[in-house]
Motif scaffolding. Structure first.
Motif, PDB file in Angstrom:
ATOM      1  N   PHE A   4     -19.756   4.250   6.700  1.00 10.97           N
ATOM      2  CA  PHE A   4     -19.518   2.891   6.220  1.00 10.97           C
ATOM      3  C   PHE A   4     -19.753   1.900   7.350  1.00 10.97           C
ATOM      4  CE2 PHE A   4     -16.923   5.490   3.443  1.00 10.97           C
ATOM      5  CZ  PHE A   4     -17.106   4.904   2.202  1.00 10.97           C
ATOM      6  N   VAL A   5     -20.287   0.743   7.009  1.00 16.51           N
ATOM      7  CA  VAL A   5     -20.336  -0.408   7.908  1.00 16.51           C
ATOM      8  C   VAL A   5     -19.356  -1.397   7.302  1.00 16.51           C
ATOM      9  CG1 VAL A   5     -21.776  -2.221   8.888  1.00 16.51           C
ATOM     10  CG2 VAL A   5     -22.746   0.041   8.456  1.00 16.51           C
ATOM     11  N   TYR A   6     -18.537  -2.024   8.151  1.00 12.34           N
ATOM     12  CA  TYR A   6     -17.475  -2.869   7.620  1.00 12.34           C
ATOM     13  C   TYR A   6     -17.255  -4.113   8.470  1.00 12.34           C
ATOM     14  CZ  TYR A   6     -14.597  -0.729  11.276  1.00 12.34           C
ATOM     15  OH  TYR A   6     -14.103  -0.304  12.490  1.00 12.34           O
ATOM     16  N   ILE A   7     -16.605  -5.109   7.849  1.00  9.54           N
ATOM     17  CA  ILE A   7     -16.204  -6.323   8.552  1.00  9.54           C
ATOM     18  C   ILE A   7     -14.730  -6.549   8.278  1.00  9.54           C
ATOM     19  CG2 ILE A   7     -16.514  -8.809   8.829  1.00  9.54           C
ATOM     20  CD1 ILE A   7     -19.385  -8.497   7.853  1.00  9.54           C
ATOM     21  N   LEU A   8     -13.980  -6.751   9.350  1.00  7.88           N
ATOM     22  CA  LEU A   8     -12.572  -7.118   9.280  1.00  7.88           C
ATOM     23  C   LEU A   8     -12.445  -8.574   9.718  1.00  7.88           C
ATOM     24  CD1 LEU A   8     -10.965  -4.081  11.153  1.00  7.88           C
ATOM     25  CD2 LEU A   8     -11.002  -4.443   8.695  1.00  7.88           C
ATOM     26  N   ALA A   9     -11.427  -9.272   9.208  1.00  8.65           N
ATOM     27  CA  ALA A   9     -11.203 -10.669   9.588  1.00  8.65           C
ATOM     28  C   ALA A   9      -9.722 -10.914   9.835  1.00  8.65           C
ATOM     29  CB  ALA A   9     -11.705 -11.597   8.490  1.00  8.65           C
ATOM     30  N   ARG A  25     -11.113   4.411   5.343  1.00  4.24           N
ATOM     31  CA  ARG A  25      -9.690   4.214   5.058  1.00  4.24           C
ATOM     32  C   ARG A  25      -8.839   4.463   6.314  1.00  4.24           C
ATOM     33  NH1 ARG A  25      -7.835   3.515   0.178  1.00  4.24           N
ATOM     34  NH2 ARG A  25      -9.601   4.483  -0.873  1.00  4.24           N
ATOM     35  N   ARG A  26      -9.150   5.531   7.039  1.00 14.26           N
ATOM     36  CA  ARG A  26      -8.403   5.857   8.261  1.00 14.26           C
ATOM     37  C   ARG A  26      -8.665   4.831   9.355  1.00 14.26           C
ATOM     38  NH1 ARG A  26      -9.895  10.700  12.089  1.00 14.26           N
ATOM     39  NH2 ARG A  26     -11.554   9.218  12.239  1.00 14.26           N
ATOM     40  N   HIS A  30      -6.009   2.316  11.256  1.00 13.98           N
ATOM     41  CA  HIS A  30      -5.844   2.201  12.712  1.00 13.98           C
ATOM     42  C   HIS A  30      -5.841   0.737  13.145  1.00 13.98           C
ATOM     43  CE1 HIS A  30      -7.272   6.522  13.545  1.00 13.98           C
ATOM     44  NE2 HIS A  30      -5.977   6.444  13.767  1.00 13.98           N
ATOM     45  N   HIS A  31      -6.759  -0.028  12.608  1.00 18.34           N
ATOM     46  CA  HIS A  31      -6.813  -1.454  12.949  1.00 18.34           C
ATOM     47  C   HIS A  31      -5.531  -2.160  12.509  1.00 18.34           C
ATOM     48  CE1 HIS A  31     -10.898  -1.949  14.474  1.00 18.34           C
ATOM     49  NE2 HIS A  31     -11.364  -1.208  13.483  1.00 18.34           N
ATOM     50  N   GLN A  32      -5.075  -1.877  11.302  1.00 16.30           N
ATOM     51  CA  GLN A  32      -3.907  -2.558  10.762  1.00 16.30           C
ATOM     52  C   GLN A  32      -2.622  -2.186  11.490  1.00 16.30           C
ATOM     53  OE1 GLN A  32      -4.322  -1.570   6.589  1.00 16.30           O
ATOM     54  NE2 GLN A  32      -5.549  -3.393   6.195  1.00 16.30           N
ATOM     55  N   SER A  33      -2.551  -0.973  12.008  1.00 14.25           N
ATOM     56  CA  SER A  33      -1.339  -0.539  12.718  1.00 14.25           C
ATOM     57  C   SER A  33      -1.311  -1.012  14.164  1.00 14.25           C
ATOM     58  CB  SER A  33      -1.242   0.988  12.686  1.00 14.25           C
ATOM     59  OG  SER A  33      -2.245   1.561  13.507  1.00 14.25           O
ATOM     60  N   GLY A  34      -2.426  -1.553  14.637  1.00 10.29           N
ATOM     61  CA  GLY A  34      -2.486  -1.995  16.030  1.00 10.29           C
ATOM     62  C   GLY A  34      -2.835  -0.877  16.992  1.00 10.29           C
ATOM     63  N   ALA A  35      -3.176   0.296  16.466  1.00 11.72           N
ATOM     64  CA  ALA A  35      -3.519   1.445  17.312  1.00 11.72           C
ATOM     65  C   ALA A  35      -4.832   1.220  18.052  1.00 11.72           C
ATOM     66  CB  ALA A  35      -3.607   2.716  16.472  1.00 11.72           C
ATOM     67  N   THR A  40      -9.649  -6.567  18.171  1.00 13.32           N
ATOM     68  CA  THR A  40      -8.976  -6.636  16.866  1.00 13.32           C
ATOM     69  C   THR A  40      -7.469  -6.818  17.013  1.00 13.32           C
ATOM     70  OG1 THR A  40      -8.894  -4.232  16.729  1.00 13.32           O
ATOM     71  CG2 THR A  40     -10.724  -5.322  15.627  1.00 13.32           C
ATOM     72  N   ARG A  41      -6.891  -6.171  17.970  1.00 16.27           N
ATOM     73  CA  ARG A  41      -5.444  -6.297  18.186  1.00 16.27           C
ATOM     74  C   ARG A  41      -5.106  -7.663  18.768  1.00 16.27           C
ATOM     75  NH1 ARG A  41      -2.117  -1.951  21.683  1.00 16.27           N
ATOM     76  NH2 ARG A  41      -0.329  -3.250  22.114  1.00 16.27           N
ATOM     77  N   ARG A  42      -5.888  -8.093  19.722  1.00 15.65           N
ATOM     78  CA  ARG A  42      -5.633  -9.366  20.401  1.00 15.65           C
ATOM     79  C   ARG A  42      -5.679 -10.552  19.435  1.00 15.65           C
ATOM     80  NH1 ARG A  42      -9.057 -11.752  25.521  1.00 15.65           N
ATOM     81  NH2 ARG A  42      -7.647 -13.474  25.942  1.00 15.65           N
ATOM     82  N   TYR A  43      -6.632 -10.528  18.503  1.00 20.42           N
ATOM     83  CA  TYR A  43      -6.811 -11.651  17.592  1.00 20.42           C
ATOM     84  C   TYR A  43      -6.245 -11.404  16.189  1.00 20.42           C
ATOM     85  CZ  TYR A  43      -9.736 -13.501  21.265  1.00 20.42           C
ATOM     86  OH  TYR A  43     -10.187 -13.981  22.475  1.00 20.42           O
ATOM     87  N   GLY A  44      -5.507 -10.325  16.004  1.00 18.28           N
ATOM     88  CA  GLY A  44      -4.882 -10.052  14.708  1.00 18.28           C
ATOM     89  C   GLY A  44      -5.882  -9.818  13.598  1.00 18.28           C
TER      90      GLY A  44
END
Length: 95
Positions: A4-9, A25-26, A30-35, A40-44
């Motif tokens: 998959f290629v994906y974009i998070l915001a 999904r995994r 990981h991104h959502q848990s802050g792992a 991604t973690r720095r900018y939420g």
């Protein structure tokens, strides 16, 4: 193995992150848990706003690299075409 290629915001029209993964999904979890540390973690950045499936991993990596070089307006237009409200679409990830 499919990829998959994906974009998070972080929020609508906010900071974005483009990546690729075999288990989307995994990876989103990981991104959502802050792992995942760094950008991604720095900018939420934790909301999945766009993704596409590729049968060929090489094609997926090429698409990811090309998207990263796109202008910001093009990325936003791509997201808006499929997800105009920039809502979390994690539930739409195929099993």
């Amino acid at each position: 193995m499919p990829r998959f290629v994906y974009i998070l915001a972080s929020r609508p029209h906010g900071a974005i992150y483009i990546g690729s993964a075999t288990d989307l999904r995994r990876r989103v979890s990981h991104h959502q848990s802050g792992a995942v540390k760094a950008h991604t973690r720095r900018y939420g950045i934790h909301t999945l706003v766009w993704f596409e499936h590729h049968a060929d991993p090489a094609e997926a990596r090429l698409r990811e690299h090309r998207l990263k070089r796109w202008r910001r307006a093009w990325k936003e237009a791509l997201i808006a075409e499929y997800n105009p409200q920039w809502q979390d679409i994690t539930a739409h990830i195929p099993d």
